[in-house]
Design a protein around this motif. Structure first.
Motif, PDB file in Angstrom:
ATOM      1  N   THR A   1      -0.465   6.759  33.751  1.00  0.00           N
ATOM      2  CA  THR A   1       0.788   7.805  33.382  1.00  0.00           C
ATOM      3  C   THR A   1       0.468   8.840  34.695  1.00  0.00           C
ATOM      4  O   THR A   1      -0.687   8.789  35.216  1.00  0.00           O
ATOM      5  CB  THR A   1       0.572   8.626  32.217  1.00  0.00           C
ATOM      6  OG1 THR A   1      -0.677   9.251  32.319  1.00  0.00           O
ATOM      7  CG2 THR A   1       0.660   7.661  31.103  1.00  0.00           C
ATOM      8  N   PRO A   2       1.497   9.627  34.946  1.00  0.00           N
ATOM      9  CA  PRO A   2       1.073  10.716  36.213  1.00  0.00           C
ATOM     10  C   PRO A   2      -0.054  11.539  36.000  1.00  0.00           C
ATOM     11  O   PRO A   2      -0.831  12.022  36.941  1.00  0.00           O
ATOM     12  CB  PRO A   2       2.403  11.544  36.312  1.00  0.00           C
ATOM     13  CG  PRO A   2       3.532  10.585  35.752  1.00  0.00           C
ATOM     14  CD  PRO A   2       2.738   9.597  34.474  1.00  0.00           C
ATOM     15  N   GLU A   3      -0.358  11.868  34.622  1.00  0.00           N
ATOM     16  CA  GLU A   3      -1.471  12.608  34.420  1.00  0.00           C
ATOM     17  C   GLU A   3      -2.811  11.971  34.505  1.00  0.00           C
ATOM     18  O   GLU A   3      -3.844  12.235  35.089  1.00  0.00           O
ATOM     19  CB  GLU A   3      -1.348  13.328  32.922  1.00  0.00           C
ATOM     20  CG  GLU A   3      -0.027  14.194  32.607  1.00  0.00           C
ATOM     21  CD  GLU A   3       1.026  13.441  32.416  1.00  0.00           C
ATOM     22  OE1 GLU A   3       0.992  12.254  31.903  1.00  0.00           O
ATOM     23  OE2 GLU A   3       2.150  14.055  32.456  1.00  0.00           O
ATOM     24  N   GLN A   4      -2.635  10.866  34.024  1.00  0.00           N
ATOM     25  CA  GLN A   4      -3.945   9.707  34.369  1.00  0.00           C
ATOM     26  C   GLN A   4      -4.150   9.661  35.760  1.00  0.00           C
ATOM     27  O   GLN A   4      -5.481   9.636  36.380  1.00  0.00           O
ATOM     28  CB  GLN A   4      -3.747   8.528  33.552  1.00  0.00           C
ATOM     29  CG  GLN A   4      -3.731   8.899  32.113  1.00  0.00           C
ATOM     30  CD  GLN A   4      -3.409   7.487  31.265  1.00  0.00           C
ATOM     31  OE1 GLN A   4      -2.577   6.524  31.770  1.00  0.00           O
ATOM     32  NE2 GLN A   4      -3.830   7.174  30.121  1.00  0.00           N
ATOM     33  N   ALA A   5      -3.114   9.342  36.485  1.00  0.00           N
ATOM     34  CA  ALA A   5      -3.289   9.205  37.948  1.00  0.00           C
ATOM     35  C   ALA A   5      -4.094  10.476  38.589  1.00  0.00           C
ATOM     36  O   ALA A   5      -4.882  10.006  39.571  1.00  0.00           O
ATOM     37  CB  ALA A   5      -2.018   8.670  38.595  1.00  0.00           C
ATOM     38  N   SER A   6      -3.386  11.546  38.279  1.00  0.00           N
ATOM     39  CA  SER A   6      -4.051  12.655  38.664  1.00  0.00           C
ATOM     40  C   SER A   6      -5.493  12.905  38.404  1.00  0.00           C
ATOM     41  O   SER A   6      -6.321  13.395  39.444  1.00  0.00           O
ATOM     42  CB  SER A   6      -3.187  13.897  38.423  1.00  0.00           C
ATOM     43  OG  SER A   6      -3.618  15.128  38.670  1.00  0.00           O
TER      44      SER A   6
ATOM     45  N   LEU B   1     -12.113  10.192  41.740  1.00  0.00           N
ATOM     46  CA  LEU B   1     -12.390   9.356  43.159  1.00  0.00           C
ATOM     47  C   LEU B   1     -12.756  10.317  44.015  1.00  0.00           C
ATOM     48  O   LEU B   1     -13.800  10.046  45.038  1.00  0.00           O
ATOM     49  CB  LEU B   1     -11.402   8.594  43.606  1.00  0.00           C
ATOM     50  CG  LEU B   1     -11.058   7.167  42.611  1.00  0.00           C
ATOM     51  CD1 LEU B   1      -9.728   6.499  42.813  1.00  0.00           C
ATOM     52  CD2 LEU B   1     -12.181   6.403  42.579  1.00  0.00           C
ATOM     53  N   ARG B   2     -12.008  11.466  44.098  1.00  0.00           N
ATOM     54  CA  ARG B   2     -12.394  12.345  45.242  1.00  0.00           C
ATOM     55  C   ARG B   2     -13.696  13.199  44.935  1.00  0.00           C
ATOM     56  O   ARG B   2     -14.566  13.308  46.061  1.00  0.00           O
ATOM     57  CB  ARG B   2     -11.308  13.562  45.114  1.00  0.00           C
ATOM     58  CG  ARG B   2      -9.986  13.083  46.106  1.00  0.00           C
ATOM     59  CD  ARG B   2      -9.178  14.344  46.121  1.00  0.00           C
ATOM     60  NE  ARG B   2      -7.708  13.869  46.479  1.00  0.00           N
ATOM     61  CZ  ARG B   2      -7.475  13.558  47.817  1.00  0.00           C
ATOM     62  NH1 ARG B   2      -8.474  13.525  48.617  1.00  0.00           N
ATOM     63  NH2 ARG B   2      -6.093  13.286  48.069  1.00  0.00           N
ATOM     64  N   ALA B   3     -14.038  13.373  43.692  1.00  0.00           N
ATOM     65  CA  ALA B   3     -15.321  14.020  43.412  1.00  0.00           C
ATOM     66  C   ALA B   3     -16.542  12.941  43.918  1.00  0.00           C
ATOM     67  O   ALA B   3     -17.623  13.358  44.128  1.00  0.00           O
ATOM     68  CB  ALA B   3     -15.617  14.392  41.938  1.00  0.00           C
ATOM     69  N   CYS B   4     -16.332  11.701  43.386  1.00  0.00           N
ATOM     70  CA  CYS B   4     -17.105  10.875  43.713  1.00  0.00           C
ATOM     71  C   CYS B   4     -17.346  10.461  45.098  1.00  0.00           C
ATOM     72  O   CYS B   4     -18.604  10.346  45.719  1.00  0.00           O
ATOM     73  CB  CYS B   4     -16.796   9.313  43.255  1.00  0.00           C
ATOM     74  SG  CYS B   4     -17.881   8.039  43.324  1.00  0.00           S
TER      75      CYS B   4
END
Length: 55
Positions: free
Chosen positions: A12-17, A23-26
């Motif tokens: 969903t859009p929320e899950q994608a966010s 991924l950015r934090a990783c």
């Protein structure tokens, strides 16, 4: 034996966010560890673990 499965995520859009933030934090964490390892001439994961693991 290694088994590889390819899947398609349909978040969903929320899950994608949330996934993008994860991924950015990783990626930021990996870049930090890489910079520290390079600055301290650590060549492998075990060298990093020995140096930075508290016992």
């Amino acid at each position: 034996m290694k088994l590889v499965v390819q899947v398609k995520l349909l978040p969903t859009p929320e899950q994608a966010s949330a996934l993008e933030a994860t991924l950015r934090a990783c990626n930021q964490a990996a870049a930090y560890v890489s910079a520290v390892a390079f600055a301290n001439d650590l060549k492998d994961r075990n060298g990093c673990r020995r140096r930075y693991t508290r016992t």
